[in-house]
Every structure is written in C-alpha cells, then in structure tokens.
Design a protein around this motif. Sequence first.
Motif, PDB file in Angstrom:
ATOM      1  N   ARG A  18       6.845 -44.464  85.263  1.00 47.39           N
ATOM      2  CA  ARG A  18       5.428 -44.226  85.542  1.00 47.39           C
ATOM      3  C   ARG A  18       5.180 -44.119  87.051  1.00 47.39           C
ATOM      4  N   LEU A  19       5.828 -44.990  87.821  1.00 49.62           N
ATOM      5  CA  LEU A  19       5.673 -44.937  89.275  1.00 49.62           C
ATOM      6  C   LEU A  19       6.197 -43.621  89.833  1.00 49.62           C
ATOM      7  N   LEU A  20       7.359 -43.200  89.323  1.00 52.51           N
ATOM      8  CA  LEU A  20       7.948 -41.955  89.805  1.00 52.51           C
ATOM      9  C   LEU A  20       6.991 -40.789  89.549  1.00 52.51           C
ATOM     10  N   TRP A  21       6.375 -40.796  88.386  1.00 57.00           N
ATOM     11  CA  TRP A  21       5.411 -39.750  88.068  1.00 57.00           C
ATOM     12  C   TRP A  21       4.196 -39.816  88.985  1.00 57.00           C
ATOM     13  N   GLU A  22       3.642 -41.009  89.166  1.00 55.64           N
ATOM     14  CA  GLU A  22       2.412 -41.160  89.945  1.00 55.64           C
ATOM     15  C   GLU A  22       2.611 -40.839  91.424  1.00 55.64           C
ATOM     16  N   TYR A  23       3.778 -41.209  91.961  1.00 54.54           N
ATOM     17  CA  TYR A  23       4.019 -40.985  93.387  1.00 54.54           C
ATOM     18  C   TYR A  23       4.695 -39.648  93.674  1.00 54.54           C
ATOM     19  N   SER A  24       5.640 -39.250  92.816  1.00 51.92           N
ATOM     20  CA  SER A  24       6.375 -38.026  93.098  1.00 51.92           C
ATOM     21  C   SER A  24       5.590 -36.773  92.737  1.00 51.92           C
ATOM     22  N   LEU A 304      11.188 -47.115  96.979  1.00 58.80           N
ATOM     23  CA  LEU A 304      12.463 -47.611  97.494  1.00 58.80           C
ATOM     24  C   LEU A 304      12.250 -48.551  98.678  1.00 58.80           C
ATOM     25  N   GLY A 305      11.432 -48.111  99.640  1.00 57.13           N
ATOM     26  CA  GLY A 305      11.227 -48.912 100.844  1.00 57.13           C
ATOM     27  C   GLY A 305      10.574 -50.251 100.556  1.00 57.13           C
ATOM     28  N   TYR A 306       9.546 -50.232  99.707  1.00 54.44           N
ATOM     29  CA  TYR A 306       8.821 -51.472  99.391  1.00 54.44           C
ATOM     30  C   TYR A 306       9.742 -52.459  98.683  1.00 54.44           C
ATOM     31  N   ASN A 307      10.476 -51.996  97.670  1.00 50.24           N
ATOM     32  CA  ASN A 307      11.322 -52.897  96.895  1.00 50.24           C
ATOM     33  C   ASN A 307      12.558 -53.342  97.668  1.00 50.24           C
ATOM     34  N   TYR A 308      13.062 -52.467  98.536  1.00 47.00           N
ATOM     35  CA  TYR A 308      14.172 -52.894  99.387  1.00 47.00           C
ATOM     36  C   TYR A 308      13.703 -53.963 100.361  1.00 47.00           C
ATOM     37  N   GLY A 309      12.493 -53.753 100.932  1.00 46.74           N
ATOM     38  CA  GLY A 309      11.940 -54.765 101.827  1.00 46.74           C
ATOM     39  C   GLY A 309      11.679 -56.082 101.124  1.00 46.74           C
ATOM     40  N   THR A 319      15.264 -46.567  90.526  1.00 54.52           N
ATOM     41  CA  THR A 319      14.417 -45.509  91.088  1.00 54.52           C
ATOM     42  C   THR A 319      15.269 -44.358  91.591  1.00 54.52           C
ATOM     43  N   PHE A 320      16.346 -44.684  92.291  1.00 56.06           N
ATOM     44  CA  PHE A 320      17.218 -43.635  92.831  1.00 56.06           C
ATOM     45  C   PHE A 320      17.792 -42.763  91.725  1.00 56.06           C
ATOM     46  N   TRP A 321      18.375 -43.373  90.690  1.00 57.05           N
ATOM     47  CA  TRP A 321      19.022 -42.583  89.646  1.00 57.05           C
ATOM     48  C   TRP A 321      18.019 -41.740  88.861  1.00 57.05           C
ATOM     49  N   THR A 322      16.833 -42.279  88.644  1.00 63.16           N
ATOM     50  CA  THR A 322      15.806 -41.496  87.945  1.00 63.16           C
ATOM     51  C   THR A 322      15.433 -40.265  88.762  1.00 63.16           C
TER      52      THR A 322
END
Length: 461
Positions: A18-24, A304-309, A319-322
Amino acid sequence: MEKVGGDLSALATRPIGRLLWEYSLPAVVGMVVMSLYNVIDRIFIGRGVGADAIAGLAVTFPVMNVSAAIGVLIGAGAAARVSIMLGQGNHRGAELVLGNALVLIILNAFIYLTIFSIFIDEILMAFGASEVTIPYARDFISYLIPGMFVMNIMYSLNNVMRASGYPRQAMVTMFIGAGCNLVLAPVFIFVLDMGIKGAAIATDISMTIGAAFVIAHFCRKTSTVHFTRGIYRLKWHIIWAIVSIGAAPSIVNFTSSAINVIINRSLYQYGGDIAVGAVGIFNTYTSLLCMIVVGISMGIQPILGYNYGAGNIARVKKTFWTAAVAGTVFTSAGAFLSVFFPELIAQAFTVDAELIAATANGLHISTMIFWFVGFQIVSTALFQSIGMAGKSIFLSLIRQVIFLIPLLLLLPRVFGLDGVWASFPTSDLAATIVTLLMVWYQLRRLDRSDKTHAGPHNKNV
C-alpha cells in the motif's frame, strides 16, 4: 487533500504494498509528466518543423542533462536527508536541509546558465551539431535557458515535498506544469507560427507555473518542513550530506551528457544527421521508460530512508524487492515494444520515412537487454536511500561510464553504425551482473546487522 504535516508514522506501520502504491504512483506520474515536456516538444516539432529539427533537439539533450544533473544533485540528496532526519525525529535538521538546498539551487543555476549563455554555439558544436542542425539547436536552447532555472527549483523542491510526506501534492504540481505545456506548445508552434522557439517558450512558461506551486507549498507554515528564518546560511556538513547522497543520480545525468556527446558524434560520423535524429527519438523513448522506474525509486526513498533511520531493516528489504520487481516489469514492457514494434514508436514522432527506418533499426538493437535496467535503477536508489553514497555512485557509473563509453569507442570501429547501437545492450548486460552481486552482498550485510540489533521495530513488515 493530504493531512497537514503528512502521515510520516505510516512509513513504519502501513503494509509495504500500500505504501509503495501511495508514494510511488505520484512519483511515477510526476516523473512521466516531467518526461512529457520532452515528448510533447519532440512530437510537435517533429511533425510541425521536420526531421532536421528533431536532430537539432537531439544535440540539445546533453545540455538539458547538465541542467537536470544540477537539480538531481541537490533535490535527490536533500530529499534523502530530509527522510532520514524525519525518521530520526530531527525536524529542525530537516528544515536546515531545505533552506540550504534552496540556496544551492540558486547558486549553481547562476553559474552554469551564465556559461551556457556565453558559449552556447561552441557547446552545441562540441555536442555534435552540424551546420544544418545548429540553427534549430540554438533557437531551442537559447529560449529555454530561463526555464532551466525554474526547472531546477520545481524538480528539486518537488522531491523534498514528496520526502516530507506529501506525495499526492507533489504529483499535482507536476501535472499542472505538464498540462500547461500540452496546451501551450501547439499554440506557440502552430498558431503563433514560432516553430522550435515556440516550443521552448511554452516550456519556460509551464515550468514557471509549476515552480510557483511548489514554492507556495513550502511557504505554508502548516507544511511538515517549510521556509523559516535561520535555515538559509550554508553549512558545510549539510552541503556535504546533500551532495554525497545526491551525487549518484546526478552523475548519471552528467555522464549521460558526456555519453550523448560521444553518441551524437559517432552517429553523425557513421550515419549523418538522420542518425542523430534517430538517437533523439531513442533518448526520448528510453528516458520516458527510465523516468517511470526513477519515479518508483523516488517513491520508495522516503520509505527506505525513514525505516533505515529507525532501524527497521526488514521493511527496508521488503520495500526494495517489491520496487525492484515493479521496475523490471516496466522496463521489460518497454523493451518488448521497442524490440518487436520499433516502427510504431518511430512513427509517433515523425512522418519522415528515412528517419523512421533509422530509428526502428536503432531501437531494435539498442534495447535488447533493456529488460533489466529497472532493477539497476532501483538498486542504485537502495544504496542512495540508506546513505551509502559511494556504492550508489559506483552503480551509477558502471553502466554509463565504465562499460558504455569504452564500448562506444570500440564497437563502431568494427561494426559501423550498428556498433553504436550495440554498445547499449552490451553495457546493460555487464552492468546487470555487477548490480546483482553488489545487491546480494549488501542485503546479506543488512541481515547480519538486523540479527545483531534485533528489536521490536522489526515486527511491522
């Protein structure tokens, strides 16, 4: 309308799909809209002015890439730093990045636009213009120079807008600019009979309108990060943080300029102005496909940045593989069309039979391994988003510099014109192998780090 302040907590909790859809999706639309500036100009100019004008536009491509490289250097770097800082809860640091980014955009644009204005003819001739095509190239780029400045502001700050939790609003601002260009370009080219100059003027006006909407967003105090006092004084540690992360995608654009110079000159040597016109259509088509994947990469960057932080490695990997699968699907579809139906693509840009034949041949050869470019682009974004600038830069270089430039210098000597086109799939194949090895190694390191520092934050995947 999005919530005031953006929904940053969703980056750590909402399902990845859902996040990938909303942001990408907004990022993809935004990047496609950005590409439409070039597509619209080339279609109208190709059909309304002629094949020589298309070749003239191809010569301006490296110049426009330099402008884009400056924008990406600051915009992508600032967006990545803003995401990481917001993930760490450092709101003031995110606003300092915004302020420093704005100042850097203005300073850099002043320097390179001054150089372009003074030495435009020399630059265009060095980039592969001929006596036939330079009048078209000069007319277009001379009128476009003012628009390059607002283009940098619009694209760079649009990235920060998306990274700070406003993906849909970022998409709308891009739509506004491209929509204006779609309306204005035929008016200036055909109705006002201004030809290639009209296309540049229409683009300038459209970009200015889009930039105004982006700036208005950051002037509102209700935005997650916004313009405020005390954030514009340049600080070297912030500049380095922006530039080091933004260097990878920026290098892609800079090297793209250098490569386009080599390509233009090689094609002119082996195929004349028609071959240069063919690469103009090739660049427009493949850039549109790449922009779709770049949009996916930009969309996942805040995730990626938020969760890595925040130390949530499991969400980073998923997230990367999706995104990698999605990117590969798009470039594969584009490769299928250009390999098996290249004439249809060429006919969208020109009615000149000779140019259609030259373009179809080039597309058929050059995109044979383009299927895997989506994975390469998303992989570069992975390293960029987690702050590993060196690896991101290296991945950007292997396809555009380390492999492609030597091939462009070698293969045409053996195979002539087809050797220029064959350099692209050969480089793509080699770069894909190296990318796979680097991603495999990095994900294993992230796995080991995750196991060493396992905690409750790894639950939400």
